[in-house]
Design a protein around this motif. Structure first.
Motif, mmCIF file in Angstrom:
data_model
loop_
_atom_site.group_PDB
_atom_site.id
_atom_site.type_symbol
_atom_site.label_atom_id
_atom_site.label_comp_id
_atom_site.label_asym_id
_atom_site.label_seq_id
_atom_site.Cartn_x
_atom_site.Cartn_y
_atom_site.Cartn_z
ATOM 1 N N ARG A 104 -32.231 45.329 -70.906
ATOM 2 C CA ARG A 104 -31.433 45.400 -69.684
ATOM 3 C C ARG A 104 -30.119 46.127 -69.941
ATOM 4 O O ARG A 104 -29.670 46.935 -69.124
ATOM 5 N N SER A 105 -29.510 45.850 -71.090
ATOM 6 C CA SER A 105 -28.241 46.505 -71.412
ATOM 7 C C SER A 105 -28.418 48.016 -71.521
ATOM 8 O O SER A 105 -27.603 48.783 -71.015
ATOM 9 N N ARG A 106 -29.481 48.452 -72.182
ATOM 10 C CA ARG A 106 -29.730 49.888 -72.308
ATOM 11 C C ARG A 106 -29.958 50.534 -70.943
ATOM 12 O O ARG A 106 -29.498 51.642 -70.678
ATOM 13 N N LEU A 107 -30.687 49.840 -70.067
ATOM 14 C CA LEU A 107 -30.948 50.362 -68.728
ATOM 15 C C LEU A 107 -29.647 50.511 -67.956
ATOM 16 O O LEU A 107 -29.384 51.554 -67.332
ATOM 17 N N GLN A 108 -28.803 49.490 -67.999
ATOM 18 C CA GLN A 108 -27.532 49.543 -67.283
ATOM 19 C C GLN A 108 -26.632 50.634 -67.845
ATOM 20 O O GLN A 108 -25.971 51.357 -67.094
ATOM 21 N N GLU A 109 -26.613 50.763 -69.147
ATOM 22 C CA GLU A 109 -25.751 51.757 -69.780
ATOM 23 C C GLU A 109 -26.194 53.178 -69.463
ATOM 24 O O GLU A 109 -25.391 54.117 -69.510
ATOM 25 N N SER A 110 -27.482 53.357 -69.105
ATOM 26 C CA SER A 110 -27.969 54.691 -68.751
ATOM 27 C C SER A 110 -27.563 55.087 -67.335
ATOM 28 O O SER A 110 -27.710 56.235 -66.937
ATOM 29 N N MET A 111 -27.041 54.118 -66.567
ATOM 30 C CA MET A 111 -26.736 54.359 -65.155
ATOM 31 C C MET A 111 -25.290 54.787 -64.927
ATOM 32 O O MET A 111 -24.842 54.880 -63.792
ATOM 33 N N VAL A 112 -24.546 55.054 -66.002
ATOM 34 C CA VAL A 112 -23.124 55.367 -65.849
ATOM 35 C C VAL A 112 -22.798 56.692 -66.524
ATOM 36 O O VAL A 112 -23.520 57.173 -67.397
ATOM 37 N N ASP A 113 -21.667 57.270 -66.096
ATOM 38 C CA ASP A 113 -21.214 58.537 -66.671
ATOM 39 C C ASP A 113 -20.426 58.340 -67.961
ATOM 40 O O ASP A 113 -20.188 59.293 -68.692
ATOM 41 N N GLY A 114 -19.988 57.128 -68.206
ATOM 42 C CA GLY A 114 -19.217 56.834 -69.397
ATOM 43 C C GLY A 114 -18.707 55.400 -69.317
ATOM 44 O O GLY A 114 -19.091 54.644 -68.419
ATOM 45 N N PHE A 115 -17.841 55.052 -70.255
ATOM 46 C CA PHE A 115 -17.435 53.658 -70.372
ATOM 47 C C PHE A 115 -15.923 53.516 -70.515
ATOM 48 O O PHE A 115 -15.266 54.310 -71.185
ATOM 49 N N ILE A 116 -15.401 52.479 -69.868
ATOM 50 C CA ILE A 116 -14.065 51.977 -70.157
ATOM 51 C C ILE A 116 -14.284 50.602 -70.767
ATOM 52 O O ILE A 116 -14.854 49.709 -70.132
ATOM 53 N N VAL A 117 -13.893 50.451 -72.021
ATOM 54 C CA VAL A 117 -14.170 49.229 -72.777
ATOM 55 C C VAL A 117 -12.911 48.375 -72.785
ATOM 56 O O VAL A 117 -11.867 48.805 -73.271
ATOM 57 N N TYR A 118 -13.020 47.153 -72.252
ATOM 58 C CA TYR A 118 -11.855 46.282 -72.112
ATOM 59 C C TYR A 118 -11.982 45.068 -73.021
ATOM 60 O O TYR A 118 -12.906 44.280 -72.900
ATOM 61 N N GLY A 119 -11.026 44.928 -73.934
ATOM 62 C CA GLY A 119 -11.009 43.785 -74.842
ATOM 63 C C GLY A 119 -11.644 44.114 -76.169
ATOM 64 O O GLY A 119 -12.398 45.077 -76.316
ATOM 65 N N TRP A 120 -11.321 43.302 -77.159
ATOM 66 C CA TRP A 120 -11.776 43.559 -78.523
ATOM 67 C C TRP A 120 -13.278 43.367 -78.638
ATOM 68 O O TRP A 120 -13.807 42.301 -78.345
ATOM 69 N N LEU A 121 -13.962 44.420 -79.036
ATOM 70 C CA LEU A 121 -15.415 44.424 -79.132
ATOM 71 C C LEU A 121 -15.833 44.252 -80.590
ATOM 72 O O LEU A 121 -15.499 45.077 -81.439
ATOM 73 N N LYS A 122 -16.532 43.162 -80.869
ATOM 74 C CA LYS A 122 -17.001 42.933 -82.232
ATOM 75 C C LYS A 122 -18.020 43.995 -82.613
ATOM 76 O O LYS A 122 -18.782 44.478 -81.781
ATOM 77 N N LYS A 123 -18.048 44.322 -83.887
ATOM 78 C CA LYS A 123 -19.054 45.257 -84.359
ATOM 79 C C LYS A 123 -20.428 44.584 -84.275
ATOM 80 O O LYS A 123 -20.598 43.434 -84.618
ATOM 81 N N GLY A 124 -21.390 45.340 -83.777
ATOM 82 C CA GLY A 124 -22.734 44.813 -83.589
ATOM 83 C C GLY A 124 -23.548 45.806 -82.795
ATOM 84 O O GLY A 124 -23.211 47.001 -82.704
ATOM 85 N N ARG A 125 -24.619 45.344 -82.160
ATOM 86 C CA ARG A 125 -25.527 46.249 -81.455
ATOM 87 C C ARG A 125 -24.845 46.962 -80.294
ATOM 88 O O ARG A 125 -25.020 48.170 -80.105
ATOM 89 N N THR A 126 -24.070 46.224 -79.497
ATOM 90 C CA THR A 126 -23.392 46.854 -78.362
ATOM 91 C C THR A 126 -22.386 47.888 -78.849
ATOM 92 O O THR A 126 -22.313 49.007 -78.315
ATOM 93 N N TYR A 127 -21.618 47.528 -79.839
ATOM 94 C CA TYR A 127 -20.621 48.433 -80.424
ATOM 95 C C TYR A 127 -21.297 49.724 -80.904
ATOM 96 O O TYR A 127 -20.849 50.836 -80.598
ATOM 97 N N ASP A 128 -22.390 49.570 -81.646
ATOM 98 C CA ASP A 128 -23.084 50.742 -82.192
ATOM 99 C C ASP A 128 -23.685 51.604 -81.082
ATOM 100 O O ASP A 128 -23.633 52.838 -81.149
#
Length: 337
Positions: A104-128
């Protein structure tokens, strides 16, 4: 449709997508005629395929959606972001880095032109995944590798607030922190237990406090520093009660958020302590609630909405693609005059 109305295809497109290009009367006539003829506007999916743009901005939140929408600082940030995106007729897709459904995350991420990331993001799958997308990205409230960021000067704000509080020398100081250690419980920290992640805003605030304290001749041992896992009243109240019932009882509480400070004021008053006579309390954020209680809260004001506006303008190319460090402002009120 353009042929039926005897106008160009560009005029039809402008009526739906670029209203500033037409007079109000002409645009209204075109939209009314299109509606009468059953045409509801350009197909969004087709336009996305043709232009490679979706018109959507993914806002990746470090916390879950429910928490982010009730946190006053996050809400102010999103408000500022929405102001700029509304003006450009862009949509905002809220995403949580805590979503465990990778498909689901990959599908949602494909629907946008880019990202504004808010808050400290731990290293992991989403970060990568974010780093691998190759899409436009702006980070807010932390530093993301190879990415433009918008931050406030957390260190300087915390240091100045501590220096102000130390003008009236305290007997005992305690610090009520936020996410200083990787745990889901309220606790005191231990030596070398801190996040060794210099990009976390809480660590920067802690360094601001401790540097000011050390310069004034105070040493705050690790057991006098509490960490709350969330910026909620429940966790903050628990930490404040523990601090105020510890021995020796602190007569100065440096709190890393206004929510923590407000809970500390409540805890102190319920214990029969006077604020600021028995214990002085300093917050951080400058949320409106701090000015409306009694005693009113001394705090560090941060420009939460402006962070959102700047991040959106950088994302949209309306502002130079360069890191921004916003200053803070010390608001001296009744809780620590």
């Amino acid at each position: 449709m353009a042929e039926k109305l005897n106008v160009s295809t560009a005029t039809i497109s402008n009526a739906f997508n670029r209203p500033d290009q037409l007079s109000e009367g002409r645009r209204r006539w075109i939209l009314e005629e299109c509606k009468r003829l059953g045409y509801m506007g350009p197909n969004a999916a087709a336009r996305s395929l043709r232009t490679g743009r979706t018109g959507n901005v993914g806002v990746m939140l470090a916390d879950n959606l429910a928490y982010s929408l009730t946190d006053p600082v996050a809400s102010e940030f999103l408000h500022g972001l929405a102001e700029v995106l509304d003006r450009r007729h862009m949509n905002m897709l809220l995403l949580s880095s805590q979503d465990d459904d990778e498909h689901r995350s990959r599908l949602q991420e494909s629907m946008v032109d880019g990202f504004i990331v808010y808050g400290w993001l731990k290293k992991g799958r989403t970060y990568d995944r974010l780093l691998q997308h190759g899409k436009t990205m702006v980070a807010v409230d932390f530093d993301l590798e190879g990415c433009t960021w918008v931050n406030i000067d957390n260190y300087e704000g915390a240091r100045r607030s501590a220096e102000h509080a130390l003008q009236q020398p305290p007997e005992n100081v305690a610090i009520l922190g936020l996410r200083l250690v990787d745990t889901d419980r309220v606790c005191r920290i231990r030596d070398r237990e801190l996040f060794n992640e210099a990009r976390a805003i809480s660590v920067r605030r802690l360094h601001g406090y401790t540097d000011a304290l050390e310069a004034a001749g105070y040493q705050v041992p690790a057991e006098r520093i509490w960490s709350t896992p969330t910026n909620t009243h429940q966790d903050a109240y628990q930490a404040a009660r523990e601090a105020l019932t510890s021995s020796p009882r602190p007569d100065l509480l440096l709190c890393m958020s206004d929510r923590i400070a407000l809970a500390a004021i409540q805890a102190a008053l319920q214990m029969g302590l006077r604020v600021p006579e028995d214990v002085r309390i300093v917050g951080f954020d400058g949320i409106p609630e701090g000015a409306n209680i009694h005693p009113s809260l001394t705090t560090v004001y941060q420009q939460s909405a402006e962070k959102g506006r700047i991040a959106a303008r950088i994302f949209l190319g309306e502002q130079e693609d360069a890191n921004v460090l916003l200053p803070t402002c010390l608001l001296v009120r009744e809780s620590c005059p």
